[in-house]
Each structure stands twice: as structure tokens, then as C-alpha cells.
Motif scaffolding. Structure first.
Motif, PDB file in Angstrom:
ATOM      1  N   GLN A  54       0.846  -1.192   0.000  1.00 56.00           N
ATOM      2  CA  GLN A  54       0.000   0.000   0.000  1.00 56.00           C
ATOM      3  C   GLN A  54       0.881   1.242   0.000  1.00 56.00           C
ATOM      4  OE1 GLN A  54      -3.837   0.679   2.397  1.00 56.00           O
ATOM      5  NE2 GLN A  54      -2.245   1.521   3.724  1.00 56.00           N
ATOM      6  N   LEU A  89      -6.280  -7.408   2.477  1.00 63.04           N
ATOM      7  CA  LEU A  89      -6.949  -6.272   1.846  1.00 63.04           C
ATOM      8  C   LEU A  89      -7.932  -5.585   2.782  1.00 63.04           C
ATOM      9  CD1 LEU A  89      -7.619  -7.595  -1.780  1.00 63.04           C
ATOM     10  CD2 LEU A  89      -6.231  -5.609  -1.139  1.00 63.04           C
ATOM     11  N   ALA A  92      -6.627  -2.403   4.089  1.00 62.29           N
ATOM     12  CA  ALA A  92      -6.269  -1.368   3.115  1.00 62.29           C
ATOM     13  C   ALA A  92      -7.017  -0.067   3.381  1.00 62.29           C
ATOM     14  CB  ALA A  92      -6.551  -1.864   1.709  1.00 62.29           C
ATOM     15  N   SER A 155      -6.718  -1.900  -5.407  1.00 60.96           N
ATOM     16  CA  SER A 155      -7.631  -0.971  -4.740  1.00 60.96           C
ATOM     17  C   SER A 155      -7.135   0.459  -4.856  1.00 60.96           C
ATOM     18  CB  SER A 155      -7.798  -1.341  -3.262  1.00 60.96           C
ATOM     19  OG  SER A 155      -6.604  -1.076  -2.546  1.00 60.96           O
ATOM     20  N   LEU A 160     -11.827  -1.580  -3.089  1.00 67.42           N
ATOM     21  CA  LEU A 160     -11.430  -2.667  -3.987  1.00 67.42           C
ATOM     22  C   LEU A 160     -11.973  -2.401  -5.384  1.00 67.42           C
ATOM     23  CD1 LEU A 160      -9.973  -5.420  -3.990  1.00 67.42           C
ATOM     24  CD2 LEU A 160     -12.190  -6.497  -3.591  1.00 67.42           C
TER      25      LEU A 160
END
Length: 260
Positions: A54, A89, A92, A155, A160
Motif C-alpha cells: 500500500q 486487503l 487497506a 484498490s 477494492l
């Protein structure tokens, strides 16, 4: 020779500056094999990994080290599952990229011929993006690299952007690349071990019985020829083991499976 030995000793005495703080288990045999030879010194290595990162990942390009504005949500040196990625995820909050990075190894070499030997083995073992650089001070560096990378954004700002079905497909592709990466590392180690043994044998050939009319030049040419023949023979096995398919063909096979 003494200068290289001193440089190698200083390099190997440094603390491991990687995030992990030590060798990857799968890369360790290759690293130890090379560092056990006086003419080589490894400076960095990674056995290959799957990363969910990320941050400004697209800007890192050739750098494998995470920047201050980049966070690893997941990293593994083994094949992963859809559950692993989906769980990661959930954490995220920004832009996330899924990456597969293949095996990479940087080796300091005493002489150019040492780097050429290593380069030949690497290319014939499947690491076709390998190369040699020579610095201004005469420092010779050999990089073992491959081209079968993967980098896909998943994403944006924590949202996403792809389906779970696509993520499952992506993981299938990445795991296949990781498995091929593992095979190439094993092949590289076997071929490197054989090539180093062959090179040592050629360099330590006993002097032949010669008459006064036989010059030193002729003997050196013959010894060099024997070394090259030995290297060619030892690397033939690597060519036979190397799978003929390249990355393009692999991708076509994968998408062909989707169309069926």
C-alpha cells in the motif's frame, strides 16, 4: 587479489540491512556456495516473493526496499491463497498493488571472467535478464535477474477495484510464477555448482610434458580451450532441463484456460 579479499571481508562483516534481517531460506544455499569461493561475494539477494503493498508502489520501480510512504500488508516467499490476500486487503486504506517479484541476486566478482561464468550459468538456468556492470573503480558486479514479474493494482483509496473472482485468478497466475521461480533457483544452484567445479578443475590442470619447441603461449591456449570445453559440457545439462516456454507463452496458456 588481496584487495578483493579485503573488500569481501568488509562486505560480509556488515550487518544484514534487509527488512527481514537475514537470508531467505531458499536463496541461502546459492549465497553460501558463492561466498565459499574466494572470487565471489554476494551483496544482496531475495528468493522471490508475493507482496501486497500500500502506497506509492508504482514509483519504486527497481528498488525492492519499501519506502517510508509504502506499507506491506502481506509478504510471503511461498505460494499464497485467496484467503491470505482478502484478509490483508481488509486493512487497506489507500492504493494497493499486488506484486510477484522473482529471485534476484547481486554478486561482486574478482575478475570479468568470473562474472561471465556466472552470467552464462544464470541465463542458461532461465534468468535471462541477468547482466554485468563494471564500475569506474573496476568493481565488477553481476546481477541475476528474471523477467517473469507481475504487478497489478487492486484498490484505490481503500476501495477494492476488482472482483474476488479476478483476485483468485490473479493468485493462480502468481503462484504459477512462484513455482517456476523455485524451479529456476534449484536449476541455477545445480548448474552453478557444476560450473564452479569444472572451472576449478580446468584452472588446476597439471603442467604437461613438453619439449623445448613448445612455447608457453601454446600451453596457455590449450588450457583455456580445455576450460571452455568443460564449461560448455557442464552447461549443456542446464539447457536440456530448461523449459522451452517463455513468459508470453505462459500467459497465453493461462488466458486460453479462461476461454475454455
Amino acid at each position: 587479489m588481496a584487495a578483493f579479499a579485503q573488500r569481501k571481508a568488509r562486505r560480509l562483516a556488515r550487518p544484514d540491512g534487509s527488512r527481514k534481517g537475514g537470508l531467505d531460506e531458499r536463496a541461502a544455499p546459492v549465497v553460501r556456495l558463492l561466498n565459499g569461493r574466494a572470487r565471489f561475494c554476494t551483496t544482496s539477494s531475495c528468493s522471490g516473493r508475493l507482496v501486497l503493498a500500500q502506497g506509492r508502489v508504482a514509483d519504486t520501480e527497481s528498488s525492492r526496499a519499501p519506502r517510508k510512504d509504502c506499507t506491506w500488508l502481506m509478504v510471503t516467499h511461498e505460494p499464497c491463497s485467496g484467503g491470505d490476500v482478502m484478509t490483508a486487503l481488509e486493512k487497506a486504506t489507500g492504493d494497493v498493488v499486488f506484486k510477484f517479484e522473482p529471485f534476484v541476486l547481486h554478486v561482486l566478482c574478482q575478475e570479468l571472467q568470473d562474472a561471465q561464468l556466472l552470467h552464462s550459468v544464470a541465463v542458461k538456468s532461465g534468468f535471462r535478464n541477468s547482466g554485468i556492470t563494471v564500475g569506474r573503480g573496476g568493481k565488477i558486479m553481476m546481477a541475476v535477474r528474471s523477467t517473469h514479474c507481475l504487478e497489478v493494482p487492486l484498490s484505490q483509496k481503500g476501495k477494492l477495484m476488482v472482483s474476488k473472482e479476478y483476485i483468485e485468478f490473479l493468485i493462480h497466475v502468481a503462484n504459477r510464477k512462484m513455482e517456476e521461480n523455485i524451479r529456476r533457483i534449484d536449476r541455477f544452484y545445480k548448474c552453478l555448482e557444476l560450473a564452479l567445479e569444472t572451472a576449478v578443475g580446468a584452472n588446476t590442470l597439471p603442467p604437461e610434458e613438453t619439449g623445448k619447441d613448445r612455447s608457453m603461449y601454446v600451453r596457455r591456449r590449450k588450457r583455456k580451450s580445455l576450460q571452455q570445453q568443460g564449461m560448455h559440457t557442464s552447461l549443456e545439462g542446464c539447457n536440456k532441463e530448461l523449459e522451452p516456454e517463455d513468459d508470453t507463452e505462459s500467459s497465453l496458456d493461462i488466458f486460453a484456460e479462461m476461454m475454455i
